[in-house]
Design a protein around this motif. Sequence first.
Motif, short mmCIF file in Angstrom:
data_model
loop_
_atom_site.label_atom_id
_atom_site.label_comp_id
_atom_site.label_asym_id
_atom_site.label_seq_id
_atom_site.Cartn_x
_atom_site.Cartn_y
_atom_site.Cartn_z
N THR A 90 34.96 31.27 42.18
CA THR A 90 36.19 31.65 41.48
C THR A 90 35.93 31.62 39.99
OG1 THR A 90 37.01 29.40 41.35
CG2 THR A 90 37.71 30.69 43.26
N VAL A 91 36.80 32.27 39.24
CA VAL A 91 36.70 32.27 37.80
C VAL A 91 38.12 32.15 37.25
CG1 VAL A 91 36.84 34.79 37.63
CG2 VAL A 91 35.71 33.50 35.82
N LEU A 92 38.25 31.51 36.10
CA LEU A 92 39.56 31.38 35.46
C LEU A 92 39.66 32.40 34.35
CD1 LEU A 92 39.85 27.49 35.30
CD2 LEU A 92 40.90 29.05 36.94
N ILE A 93 40.73 33.17 34.36
CA ILE A 93 40.91 34.21 33.35
C ILE A 93 42.22 33.94 32.62
CG2 ILE A 93 41.30 36.68 33.03
CD1 ILE A 93 39.59 37.11 35.56
N PRO A 94 42.18 33.77 31.30
CA PRO A 94 43.43 33.54 30.57
C PRO A 94 44.38 34.72 30.78
CG PRO A 94 41.52 33.11 29.17
CD PRO A 94 41.00 33.77 30.42
N PHE A 95 45.61 34.40 31.18
CA PHE A 95 46.58 35.46 31.45
C PHE A 95 47.31 35.79 30.15
CE2 PHE A 95 50.63 36.96 33.53
CZ PHE A 95 50.09 38.18 33.90
N GLU B 283 32.75 39.56 46.70
CA GLU B 283 31.32 39.30 46.97
C GLU B 283 30.42 40.25 46.20
OE1 GLU B 283 30.76 39.05 51.18
OE2 GLU B 283 31.78 37.11 51.24
N SER B 284 30.85 41.50 46.07
CA SER B 284 30.00 42.45 45.35
C SER B 284 29.84 42.05 43.89
CB SER B 284 30.62 43.85 45.42
OG SER B 284 31.88 43.83 44.77
N PHE B 285 30.90 41.42 43.37
CA PHE B 285 30.88 41.07 41.95
C PHE B 285 30.11 39.77 41.75
CE2 PHE B 285 32.58 39.59 37.90
CZ PHE B 285 32.62 40.77 37.18
N ALA B 286 30.20 38.89 42.73
CA ALA B 286 29.66 37.53 42.56
C ALA B 286 28.34 37.35 43.27
CB ALA B 286 30.67 36.52 43.09
N SER B 287 27.69 38.47 43.62
CA SER B 287 26.52 38.35 44.49
C SER B 287 25.46 37.41 43.93
CB SER B 287 25.93 39.73 44.74
OG SER B 287 25.67 40.34 43.48
N ASP B 288 25.25 37.43 42.60
CA ASP B 288 24.18 36.62 42.06
C ASP B 288 24.69 35.33 41.44
OD1 ASP B 288 25.59 37.89 40.15
OD2 ASP B 288 23.90 38.19 38.79
N LYS B 289 25.94 35.03 41.66
CA LYS B 289 26.50 33.84 41.01
C LYS B 289 26.78 32.78 42.05
CE LYS B 289 28.77 36.39 37.27
NZ LYS B 289 28.37 37.74 37.72
N LYS B 290 26.66 31.53 41.62
CA LYS B 290 26.96 30.44 42.54
C LYS B 290 28.47 30.25 42.65
CE LYS B 290 22.72 27.98 41.34
NZ LYS B 290 22.33 29.01 40.34
N GLN B 291 29.18 30.56 41.60
CA GLN B 291 30.60 30.26 41.60
C GLN B 291 31.37 31.23 42.49
OE1 GLN B 291 30.63 31.65 37.35
NE2 GLN B 291 32.80 31.75 37.80
N VAL C 102 36.84 42.88 40.56
CA VAL C 102 36.35 41.54 40.20
C VAL C 102 36.67 40.56 41.32
CG1 VAL C 102 36.54 39.65 38.54
CG2 VAL C 102 36.65 42.03 37.75
N GLY C 103 37.92 40.62 41.80
CA GLY C 103 38.30 39.67 42.84
C GLY C 103 39.80 39.68 43.02
N THR C 104 40.31 38.60 43.60
CA THR C 104 41.72 38.51 43.96
C THR C 104 42.31 37.24 43.36
OG1 THR C 104 41.12 39.52 46.05
CG2 THR C 104 43.30 38.53 45.92
N VAL C 105 43.51 37.35 42.83
CA VAL C 105 44.18 36.18 42.27
C VAL C 105 44.57 35.23 43.40
CG1 VAL C 105 46.16 35.35 40.93
CG2 VAL C 105 45.08 37.55 40.34
N LEU D 184 46.49 30.47 33.32
CA LEU D 184 45.17 30.95 33.73
C LEU D 184 45.29 31.53 35.13
CD1 LEU D 184 43.11 27.83 32.61
CD2 LEU D 184 43.12 30.06 31.49
N LEU D 185 44.70 32.69 35.32
CA LEU D 185 44.63 33.25 36.66
C LEU D 185 43.36 32.71 37.30
CD1 LEU D 185 45.37 37.01 35.86
CD2 LEU D 185 46.99 35.30 36.70
N GLU D 186 43.50 32.12 38.46
CA GLU D 186 42.30 31.74 39.20
C GLU D 186 41.98 32.89 40.14
OE1 GLU D 186 40.40 28.36 42.15
OE2 GLU D 186 42.41 28.04 41.34
N VAL D 187 40.82 33.49 39.91
CA VAL D 187 40.46 34.70 40.65
C VAL D 187 39.28 34.38 41.56
CG1 VAL D 187 39.64 37.07 40.44
CG2 VAL D 187 41.31 36.17 38.79
N LYS D 188 39.48 34.64 42.84
CA LYS D 188 38.38 34.49 43.80
C LYS D 188 37.52 35.73 43.68
CE LYS D 188 37.61 33.50 48.70
NZ LYS D 188 36.70 34.61 49.05
N LEU D 189 36.28 35.52 43.30
CA LEU D 189 35.41 36.66 43.01
C LEU D 189 35.07 37.43 44.27
CD1 LEU D 189 33.03 34.98 40.40
CD2 LEU D 189 34.86 36.62 39.96
#
Length: 188
Positions: free
Chosen positions: A155-160, A145-153, A125-128, A138-143
């Motif tokens: 990073t994503v926040l994931i509840p830890f 590129e393979s995972f975020a190819s079609d997304k504008k964002q 998915v990415g890297t914290v 919340l973990l802020e994860v830098k997506l």
Amino acid sequence: MTNDKSDDWLEIGKIVAPQGLSGELRVYPISDFPERFEVPGKRWLLRSGETEPQPIELLTGRYISNKNLYVIKLAGVVNCDQALALRGCKLMVPASDRPQLGEDEYHVLDLIGLEVFMQASGELVGTVVDIIAAGNDLLEVKLDESFASDKKQKTVLIPFVQAIAPVVDLPSGRIEITPPPGLLEINN
């Protein structure tokens, strides 16, 4: 070290100053557990120069985020002078009172840089990149590129929390997540 009782106690915060005139106290927290300062009940106060903490009742507490302080009210402390007399005292809890989940807790710095994978597919998915302290961290994860190819964002926040990040493997530098549907699309 004989007769050292300090192992029996955990320091959770230090009283740094009175807050206002009604006996409230400012506490600099050493503990990561807000309930230690916010949930009413018995705590222990170690006055400077004493070796044994004395029980004291916590009545209320609230967090002041921009100062990283808690403001607490202790039973029997009703004016500024009494509050002032407690400056420098340490708030303690018995060491046996460690919140559960001890083995599932981590230092923030240990988590930054870990790679995050989908548990089901093994997809990266990415890297914290950061931890955001909230009610649940919340973990802020830098997506990736393979995972975020079609997304504008980026990073994503994931509840830890255990339900969403059940596997944290520090030695191999990975976190496995089982996000509920839609979690990774939130900011899309």
